[in-house]
Scaffold this active site. Structure first.
Site, short mmCIF file in Angstrom:
data_model
loop_
_atom_site.label_atom_id
_atom_site.label_comp_id
_atom_site.label_asym_id
_atom_site.label_seq_id
_atom_site.Cartn_x
_atom_site.Cartn_y
_atom_site.Cartn_z
N GLY A 90 -78.38 -6.29 -79.56
CA GLY A 90 -77.42 -7.41 -78.95
C GLY A 90 -78.41 -7.81 -77.60
N HIS A 471 -67.85 -10.04 -77.75
CA HIS A 471 -67.68 -8.49 -77.41
C HIS A 471 -66.64 -7.73 -78.11
CE1 HIS A 471 -68.43 -10.38 -73.12
NE2 HIS A 471 -69.45 -10.05 -73.73
N GLY A 504 -70.61 0.17 -79.48
CA GLY A 504 -69.53 -0.46 -79.08
C GLY A 504 -68.14 -0.39 -80.18
C1 LIG Z 1 -74.58 -14.45 -77.23
C2 LIG Z 1 -74.11 -13.36 -76.67
C3 LIG Z 1 -73.98 -13.04 -75.33
C4 LIG Z 1 -73.71 -11.66 -74.93
N1 LIG Z 1 -73.78 -11.57 -73.51
C5 LIG Z 1 -73.36 -10.16 -72.99
C6 LIG Z 1 -73.63 -9.85 -71.85
O1 LIG Z 1 -73.96 -10.91 -70.86
N2 LIG Z 1 -73.12 -8.63 -71.37
C7 LIG Z 1 -72.63 -7.80 -72.21
O2 LIG Z 1 -72.27 -6.84 -71.76
N3 LIG Z 1 -72.65 -8.04 -73.43
C8 LIG Z 1 -72.93 -9.14 -74.00
N4 LIG Z 1 -72.84 -9.49 -75.31
C9 LIG Z 1 -72.14 -8.36 -76.20
C10 LIG Z 1 -73.59 -7.60 -76.31
O3 LIG Z 1 -74.39 -7.87 -76.98
C11 LIG Z 1 -72.76 -6.31 -77.04
O4 LIG Z 1 -71.63 -5.57 -76.55
C12 LIG Z 1 -73.76 -5.13 -77.41
O5 LIG Z 1 -74.90 -5.35 -77.77
C13 LIG Z 1 -73.11 -4.18 -78.31
O6 LIG Z 1 -74.11 -3.02 -78.35
P1 LIG Z 1 -74.06 -1.88 -79.55
O7 LIG Z 1 -74.79 -0.73 -79.04
O8 LIG Z 1 -72.66 -1.57 -79.98
O9 LIG Z 1 -74.72 -2.59 -80.81
P2 LIG Z 1 -75.48 -3.80 -81.08
O10 LIG Z 1 -76.32 -4.18 -79.63
O11 LIG Z 1 -74.75 -4.97 -81.45
O12 LIG Z 1 -76.70 -3.38 -81.90
C14 LIG Z 1 -76.14 -3.16 -83.42
C15 LIG Z 1 -77.64 -3.11 -84.19
O13 LIG Z 1 -77.35 -2.67 -85.40
C16 LIG Z 1 -78.03 -3.40 -86.57
N5 LIG Z 1 -77.39 -3.18 -87.76
C17 LIG Z 1 -76.02 -3.45 -87.96
N6 LIG Z 1 -75.74 -3.08 -89.19
C18 LIG Z 1 -76.81 -2.32 -89.64
C19 LIG Z 1 -77.05 -1.51 -90.87
N7 LIG Z 1 -76.40 -1.48 -91.71
N8 LIG Z 1 -78.51 -1.10 -91.00
C20 LIG Z 1 -79.38 -1.31 -89.96
N9 LIG Z 1 -79.02 -1.79 -88.87
C21 LIG Z 1 -78.02 -2.48 -88.77
C22 LIG Z 1 -77.71 -4.77 -85.94
O14 LIG Z 1 -78.88 -5.75 -86.21
C23 LIG Z 1 -77.94 -4.58 -84.45
O15 LIG Z 1 -79.20 -4.80 -84.09
C24 LIG Z 1 -73.00 -10.51 -75.61
C25 LIG Z 1 -73.10 -11.00 -77.19
C26 LIG Z 1 -73.64 -12.32 -77.61
C27 LIG Z 1 -73.51 -12.48 -79.24
#
Ligand SMILES: Cc1cc2nc3c(=O)[nH]c(=O)nc-3n(C[C@H](O)[C@H](O)[C@H](O)COP(=O)(O)OP(=O)(O)OC[C@H]3O[C@@H](n4cnc5c(N)ncnc54)[C@H](O)[C@@H]3O)c2cc1C
Ligand code: SF4
Length: 567
Positions: A90, A471, A504
């Site tokens: 993200g 989110h 998350g």
């Molecule tokens: C447009 C937008 C703007 C945002 N702005 C903000 C902000 O300003 N501040 C903020 O705090 N949050 C923001 N967010 C939210 C933020 O991006 C997420 O809360 C955060 O990235 C979640 O982190 P994570 O570690 O849970 O997983 P993620 O960062 O979502 O990473 C998970 C990764 O796992 C990969 N994946 C999924 N399934 C599989 C699989 N089966 N095999 C291999 N890989 C896989 C995905 O491709 C992804 O790259 C925003 C989101 C969006 C869409």
């Protein structure tokens, strides 16, 4: 070649390279383990990001249609979810905003008592996360900020107006300088040019994506990132509880034919595929019988940050609200509600297709009627918002989130065709997620009046009473036992050994602010509990790199940690 099988073996495999995955990869490598990361999205260099969201193949993630971008849209009955994809998860397309959670988060009954005091427990990890992500306060007050400040004054909450905390490098605009964050060991960086395109992907090298910090150092330490590979199954090798390790089946992401299935083996696994990815993987594995012991609480307490996303577009096509970073200021109309002003920057016009004329409160039956009423009463406004050219410059997006206690579930729905289960949503019967936030519409109406603009709700909110969130959280949350959660306070999956969730989906409550800093801090804390690998000369790629002390968090491995198995 179809169904080619290749086997790689690591001490740890991390699934997903977003906030939770990147922290895990770096900290495990620092502890001396060999680490592989599997990421279904593609690797983007700064210059690869789309210049406009109309460059659909580089912006949207729909791999079956050949689109391998950074922005994923997933529609459910009760929520439309936008999320990220790619090496860096993200962080590639997020809006840089990094806040600590609201006070109610730390005392939520779901985890209250499982640590002495979650606020103090997470504090040192928030400090580390802020240092690693280069969090600073945005300086500047553009036209959208002025409007938000005036709204705050008129509604008596001017003291809550503040510039945003962001992870962006504000060195000399457009000028490349040697790494300013990590004593010269990080990548060179370029000062922000305030183009507002952070959510399309920063082509300038100013945004502190995970590729510029955690993943940069993880790769330096030998972490191997397998990009464009999707994990489709996880099963224990030998002992049913995973104590002898796991086998992960991966496929070419999005492939219908020539899936090039491969198997990776690891003695320990961190699931960090984001709330959607981790819920799907665990649900599939439980359903298939690969991980049958996963708690039946899987998919419960899915949070949307109690969110609503609206937009207001000025009728005057010469107006421009985009000369800043993506999010620049916020207010609290009440202690539980947070409103931020957001821009997509020039080139975000295709995102206008996700918005339509704003409607008031209603049900799944009445909101489409309300929407039709709006179209009939305001045909010119409707026609204006159908014209996308310049939409993202003349539009202020209003991101509204709340720290209230509401939730939904991600539950299985059997597929008629294909493998595994399909997920569907169901509202939490006790505390359903709101489909309408009165304060959100109130702010949008006020902005529309001041801007001589057109207020818009999310398309699915107007048509189907289905709000949008950027989110999505929860579903595999921390609990005291498998009857209340899916993982324990150290992020270990109940029923298994050496299987962790660090993303998350572990977050137990709505933080009420943008959640990435909290996800990062929670992952830092989880990794602190993992003991270092015993020194074993010559067997570990990870130890070939240098170990940078300035990247370390504080504290040491916690008592009661499982001893991860090493290859
Ligand atoms: C447009 C937008 C703007 C945002 N702005 C903000 C902000 O300003 N501040 C903020 O705090 N949050 C923001 N967010 C939210 C933020 O991006 C997420 O809360 C955060 O990235 C979640 O982190 P994570 O570690 O849970 O997983 P993620 O960062 O979502 O990473 C998970 C990764 O796992 C990969 N994946 C999924 N399934 C599989 C699989 N089966 N095999 C291999 N890989 C896989 C995905 O491709 C992804 O790259 C925003 C989101 C969006 C869409
Ligand atoms: S405003 Fe532009 S230069 Fe600054 S971080 Fe965002 S995309 Fe990069």
């Amino acid at each position: 070649m179809a169904n080619e099988v290749e086997e790689d073996e690591y001490d740890w495999i991390v699934v997903g390279s977003g906030f939770g995955g990147s922290v895990s990869a770096l900290r495990l490598a620092e502890k001396g383990y060999s680490v592989g990361v599997v990421e279904c999205g593609r690797r983007y260099e700064d210059s690869d990001f789309a210049e406009s969201t109309w460059q659909m193949r580089r912006y949207y993630w729909m791999p079956r249609l050949g689109m391998r971008g950074i922005f994923r849209v997933t529609a459910f009955r009760d929520i439309l979810i936008v999320s990220g994809s790619g090496v860096g998860g993200g962080s590639l397309g997020y809006a840089n905003t990094l806040y600590r959670a609201r006070p109610a988060f730390f005392t939520h009954p779901q985890w209250d008592g499982l640590a002495e005091d979650w606020d103090s427990e997470l504090k040192p990890h928030y400090d580390t996360a802020e240092r690693m992500l280069g969090v600073t306060t945005y300086e500047g007050r553009g036209p959208a900020d002025e409007l938000l400040h005036r709204y705050a004054e008129e509604t008596g909450v001017a003291d809550t107006w503040t510039n945003t905390r962001v992870g962006v490098f504000f060195g000399p605009a457009g000028e490349e300088v040697p790494d300013p964050y990590f004593g010269g060991d990080g990548p060179p960086r370029t000062g922000c040019v305030r183009c507002g395109q952070c959510m399309i992907g920063c082509r300038f090298g100013a945004k502190n994506t995970l590729r510029k910090n955690y993943l940069w150092f993880a790769e330096k330490l030998g972490v191997m990132i397998h990009s464009e590979r999707q994990v489709v199954d996880i099963r224990p090798i030998g002992a049913e509880d995973g104590s002898e390790g796991y086998e992960l089946v991966t496929e070419r992401a999005g492939a219908i034919f020539r899936k090039q299935r491969r198997t990776l083996r690891a003695r320990n696994v961190v699931l960090a595929a984001g709330a959607l990815g981790t819920n799907k993987l665990l649900r599939d594995a439980k359903h298939r019988g690969s991980l049958p012991r996963v708690s039946d609480r899987l998919g419960h307490l899915v949070r949307t940050n109690s969110e609503s996303i609206l937009a207001v577009s000025a009728k005057d096509t010469s107006r421009d609200f985009s000369n800043s970073v993506a999010i620049t200021s916020s207010i609290y109309p009440d202690p539980d509600t947070h409103v931020e002003v957001v821009t997509y920057g020039k080139g975000g016009d295709s995102v206008s297709r996700l918005f339509t004329l704003m409607t008031g409160d209603g049900t799944r039956l009445t909101r489409p009627i309300l929407w039709l009423g709006q179209v009939i009463r305001h045909p010119l406004k409707f026609l204006r918002i159908l014209w996308p050219v310049g939409w993202s410059e003349r539009t202020v997006i209003l991101l509204v989130m709340q720290s209230l206690d509401n939730a939904m579930r991600l539950i299985p729905k059997r597929r008629i065709f294909g493998r595994g289960v399909k997920l569907q949503t169901e509202q939490d019967p006790a505390a359903p997620n709101p489909t309408f936030i009165p304060e959100a519409n109130k702010v949008a109406e006020w902005f529309a009046e001041q801007m001589d603009g057109i207020p818009q709700s999310g398309l699915t909110e107007s048509f189907a009473n289905t709000p949008t969130t950027a989110h999505i959280l929860g579903g595999a949350v921390i609990g005291s036992d498998p009857d209340t959660g899916v993982i324990d306070p150290e992020h270990r999956v109940f029923g298994y050994r050496n299987l962790y969730v660090c993303d998350g989906s572990a977050v137990p409550a709505n933080p009420g602010v943008n959640p990435s800093l909290t996800i990062t801090a929670m992952a830092e804390r989880a990794m602190e509990h993992i003991p270092a690998r015993e020194a074993r000369e010559g067997t570990n790629k990870a130890r070939e790199g240098t170990n940078n002390d300035s990247l370390k968090g504080s504290g040491s491995a916690g008592a009661g940690a499982q001893d991860p198995i090493v290859t």
